[in-house]
Every structure is written in C-alpha cells, then in structure tokens.
Design an enzyme around this catalytic site. Structure first.
Site, PDB file in Angstrom:
ATOM      1  N   TYR A 159       7.338 -16.069  40.785  1.00 62.78           N
ATOM      2  CA  TYR A 159       7.222 -17.448  41.241  1.00 62.78           C
ATOM      3  C   TYR A 159       8.241 -17.693  42.351  1.00 62.78           C
ATOM      4  CZ  TYR A 159       4.787 -18.110  36.756  1.00 62.78           C
ATOM      5  OH  TYR A 159       3.938 -18.002  35.677  1.00 62.78           O
ATOM      6  N   PHE A 209      -7.151 -31.988  34.517  1.00 59.87           N
ATOM      7  CA  PHE A 209      -7.150 -33.099  33.563  1.00 59.87           C
ATOM      8  C   PHE A 209      -5.906 -33.981  33.700  1.00 59.87           C
ATOM      9  CE2 PHE A 209      -9.753 -29.752  31.568  1.00 59.87           C
ATOM     10  CZ  PHE A 209     -10.950 -30.455  31.456  1.00 59.87           C
ATOM     11  N   GLY A 244      -5.280 -36.208  35.989  1.00 61.81           N
ATOM     12  CA  GLY A 244      -5.516 -37.555  36.492  1.00 61.81           C
ATOM     13  C   GLY A 244      -6.569 -37.570  37.577  1.00 61.81           C
TER      14      GLY A 244
END
Length: 344
Positions: A62, A216, A218
């Site tokens: 990452y 999911f 928003g």
C-alpha cells in the site's frame, strides 16, 4: 479513552483478541482516491482508536511502503500494547497490466524486517501472506513465517486470498489465526467452501472490502466515481453493470431506512452478523464515515432480516475484480507440492 462501544472477540484459536470491527488503512495513501496528508491520516487512525477500534490493517504494497510508515506515525501517539497491527507481504509489484507475487522464504524474511522498520515496532501482531505465490510450495512460505514467530518478530500468522487446499496445507505447518478474504453483500463466493473450512480449523475470518469497495458507503459513491480512482474502470462500477447495480443499492438503501440506519451501517451489520469469528476491516479517509461505520455494531438483525438483506443483493452485475487480479484470487491460489525429502 471512553469505554469502548465495540466488543472484543477472539480471532482464530491461538489467542489473538481484537476489536470486532477493524480499520483498513489502505485508502489513506491512495487507491480509491488521492492520498490524504499524513497529519489527516494519523488523525483518522487516532480517532478510530479513541472510538474503540484496536485492530489496524496495512500492507507493504500500500503506497507502496508509505501506508506502513503512516500507521507507524499514528502508533507513536497511541498505546501500542492495546493495538493489534496486521500487515502483509507477498505482492512484489502491481500495475494495471499485471502483478508480481513472491512467496520465497528469503523474501518473507526481508519483507518482515522492512515492515518492522517502517512501522517502528518490534513485533507484528498478525502477519499475512498477501497473495499466494503459485510457484512456491505453501509449506516453504509458511515455514519461513513460522521461523519469524519463533524469533519473536511475528505473533500470529495469516493468509489472504488463499484456496481451501492452501489453507489446509498451511495450517498443517503452523496454525493459521486468520484468513483475509473479500466478503460483503455483493461478494459471497467464500461462503460455500472457505468459511466452513476456517470454522473447522478454528481460523478467524477478516473480510476486506466489506462495503463492496465503497459501493454501499452512500449514494455519492454510487452516483459518481472519481476519475483518479481505480474504481473508474472496475467492472461493477462501469457502464451497464453500474446501472444495474444502482437498482441493487436502492433496495439496500430502502432496507436501511426501515432499520433506521445508513446503507453503510446495514451492509456492515450484515457482515458482522455472519459470526463471532468474523472481523471486517472497512476503511475511510473521513472521520464522519468512520463514525458511521462504527455505528454498525449497534445494528441488530434477526435471521429473517439477514435473509431479506441477502435477497436484496442477490443480483450483482459484473466481476468482483479486474481480469489480471482474478488470476491471483483464492480460486487459483494452489501451490506445487513440496519436494520429497527422500531420494529415490
């Protein structure tokens, strides 16, 4: 810190105890959107800890590298003995054209030493093989990880995106405490084989992308994906698939209203209700969203309500990942058998 509203659970059967909701740090250094400033990223991590989250997930890929450094900066402001740090090795390089995976024992050792330095810690609580090297027997990779445990550099061992066969073979070399897999309302494939196996062996399950890569999270996510986000070309976020999935989101949003919670809370609550051995690790760059996610632990669902939610998300359009990533998924994560130690 005020008394936590997040329960604590055992992850696996070797003694690792974590907050029932973890925090995935990946997005803080960019992937879904632009990376945040270090100060802002540290603030999010500190806020998560002060809200009861003690389980933080990162990886050497990452950033690359910078995510571990960011988490290390946050750890200096926190109570290290109350935190469980999970990081990963194994993805040597990733590009839109492909990915390189390395599970060689010497590479395992090199990565662990580098991660300890970047995190600024003496011990990694949970160390995962991020993706399975299909050219190296899993026994060899886990053997090296076992040595790290014996040397006191790693406390518990995990696997990510591993097949059932790989998990079983790995567990025979050294107990696996956790398996990290994609699991959400719209990614359910592990329920048939992987979840039952983990429960047979006493292995905890850590769902990544429990909000469907933010889908999911928003309506704003559903309606507009940033051009600089890798989701802009994701199969489920583009073209006709996205239009079909918007209808799915509308159903979940409607059920969330019924339960007096946000769509993110409902989706996370569904994952949380899959078992006491399930610890999802949603990530976010915004404290507002973090607070919303933490609120999911208060949402209570009956068996019938869980089924209703499952049914509402049963028709998903598009593959769960890019083509080149799929070749490194758990469905293909078998490794060669170890060479015989006997001469013939």
């Amino acid at each position: 810190m005020e008394e936590s509203k997040i329960p604590r659970v055992k992850l696996g059967s070797q003694g690792l105890e974590v907050s029932k909701l973890g925090f995935g740090c990946m997005g803080l250094t960019g992937v879904y959107n632009s990376p945040v400033a270090d100060e802002a990223g540290v603030s999010v991590i500190v806020h998560a800890f002060n809200s009861g989250v003690t389980f933080f997930d990162t990886s050497d890929v990452y950033g690359p590298k910078t995510n571990e450094i960011l988490l290390g900066k946050a750890l200096k402001k926190l109570s290290r003995e109350r935190i469980q740090v999970a990081t990963k090795f194994g993805i040597d390089r990733v590009q839109m054209s492909g990915m390189t995976v390395n599970g060689k024992p010497e590479y395992v050792k090199q990565c662990c030493e580098a991660s300890l330095q970047r995190l600024g810690v003496d011990l990694i609580d949970l160390y995962y093989q991020h993706r399975i090297d299909q050219t190296v027997p899993i026994e060899e990779t886990i053997g090296a990880m076992k040595e790290l445990v014996e040397e006191g550099k790693v406390r518990y061992i995990g696997l990510s995106e591993a097949s059932a066969d790989t998990i079983r073979r790995a567990h025979a070399v050294h107990p696996i405490s956790a398996v990290q897999m994609e699991w959400s309302l719209w990614t359910r494939e592990i329920e048939e084989e992987i979840v039952p196996l983990c429960r047979e062996l006493g292995i905890g399950i850590v769902p990544y992308s429990p909000l469907g890569r933010g889908f999911f999270g928003g309506r704003a996510v559903v309606e507009s994906v940033s051009d600089n986000s890798f989701l802009a070309t994701h199969p489920r976020f583009t073209g006709e698939n996205l239009e079909k999935n918007k209808a799915l989101y509308a159903q979940i949003e409607k059920l969330a209203t019924k339960h007096n919670c946000s769509s993110a809370q409902l989706a996370l609550a569904w994952v949380l209700h899959q078992g006491d051995d399930v610890v999802p690790i949603p990530g976010t760059t915004k404290i507002k969203n973090l607070d919303d996610n933490i609120g999911s632990v208060k949402v209570k669902l009956t068996k019938e309500e869980l089924q209703e939610i499952s049914d509402a998300a049963s028709e998903v359009a598009g593959a769960r990942s890019y083509g080149f990533m799929e070749s490194f998924s758990w469905k293909h994560a078998n490794t060669p058998a170890p060479k015989s130690s006997t001469s013939g």
